[in-house]
Design an enzyme around this catalytic site. Structure first.
Site, PDB file in Angstrom:
ATOM      1  N   HIS A   1       0.876  -1.321  -0.116  1.00  0.00           N
ATOM      2  CA  HIS A   1       0.028  -0.045  -0.065  1.00  0.00           C
ATOM      3  C   HIS A   1       0.814   1.070  -0.243  1.00  0.00           C
ATOM      4  O   HIS A   1       1.805   1.327   0.566  1.00  0.00           O
ATOM      5  CB  HIS A   1      -0.911   0.122   1.135  1.00  0.00           C
ATOM      6  CG  HIS A   1      -0.280  -0.229   2.433  1.00  0.00           C
ATOM      7  ND1 HIS A   1      -1.090  -0.548   3.553  1.00  0.00           N
ATOM      8  CD2 HIS A   1       0.701  -0.105   2.779  1.00  0.00           C
ATOM      9  CE1 HIS A   1      -0.468  -0.591   4.707  1.00  0.00           C
ATOM     10  NE2 HIS A   1       0.977  -0.314   4.427  1.00  0.00           N
ATOM     11  N   ASN A   2       0.113   2.243  -0.825  1.00  0.00           N
ATOM     12  CA  ASN A   2       0.979   3.422  -0.983  1.00  0.00           C
ATOM     13  C   ASN A   2       2.146   3.702  -1.620  1.00  0.00           C
ATOM     14  O   ASN A   2       3.269   4.570  -1.388  1.00  0.00           O
ATOM     15  CB  ASN A   2       1.100   4.292   0.551  1.00  0.00           C
ATOM     16  CG  ASN A   2      -0.328   4.425   1.311  1.00  0.00           C
ATOM     17  OD1 ASN A   2      -0.766   4.009   2.005  1.00  0.00           O
ATOM     18  ND2 ASN A   2      -1.004   5.798   0.356  1.00  0.00           N
TER      19      ASN A   2
END
Length: 195
Positions: A136-137
């Site tokens: 994520h991210n």
């Protein structure tokens, strides 16, 4: 194919058997969704993109034009986010999405996690091999290529025009400069500030 209400599908889209498209999805001209593809709510898929059988695109993700998503890829599953409390792990909501630019190719059975608050981002021209995990991210710059079985932990930023070999492990929250070359089976535990 099964289409929910309020979807926007261009007349030139091709959908094979057992495709599912949820409410609010927007699918542009010349997109081909092969058998068993799942397109979640409010997904956007740009013109000329080809999604192979069984790929899953979770809600709120955006894919650019002329992309290729190979069979079994999962785009937008929850990131691995948990907080420990009293010896147990509590799930942290993952409410960001995945933003994929134009001319991106995603290999078979690759997983790209959605962001926690903001989007996971793959810029234009990125090429991802099979069996790659993108946390994520993560942000990946334009025209970077990543070989199979590489794992990238959350919130890592990878520059443009990088070449990353197979079975590379990259820890979270590091930055990799533009034009870096990382050999197969390397372990990246700190930022690489120059190519």
């Amino acid at each position: 194919a099964q289409l929910d209400r309020n979807v926007q599908i261009h007349p030139e889209v091709r959908m094979d058997a057992f495709v599912k498209v949820e409410a609010g999805a927007q699918i542009a001209a010349r997109v081909w969704l092969e058998a068993g593809v799942f397109v979640g709510a409010d997904v956007q898929i740009g013109a000329g993109t080809h999604v192979y059988p069984g790929a899953k695109i979770y809600s709120g993700c955006r894919i650019g034009e002329r992309c290729v998503v190979h069979a079994g890829a999962v785009i937008g599953a929850d990131g691995f986010g948990f907080a420990e409390e009293n010896g147990k792990y509590l799930k942290i909501p993952q409410i960001g999405g995945v933003l994929i630019g134009n001319d991106v190719e995603i290999g078979a059975n690759t997983c790209i996690d959605r962001g926690v608050l903001t989007d996971t981002i793959l810029a234009d021209g990125v090429k991802i091999d099979n069996l790659v995990q993108i946390g994520h991210n993560v942000q990946i710059g334009a025209h970077t290529v990543i070989a199979g079985q590489t794992g990238i932990a959350g919130s890592t930023r990878i520059g443009s025009h990088c070449r990353i070999g197979g079975q590379v492990g990259i820890t979270g929250h590091v930055e990799i400069a533009d034009n870096c070359v990382i050999a197969g089976q390397s372990a990246i535990t700190h930022s690489l500030r120059s190519p």
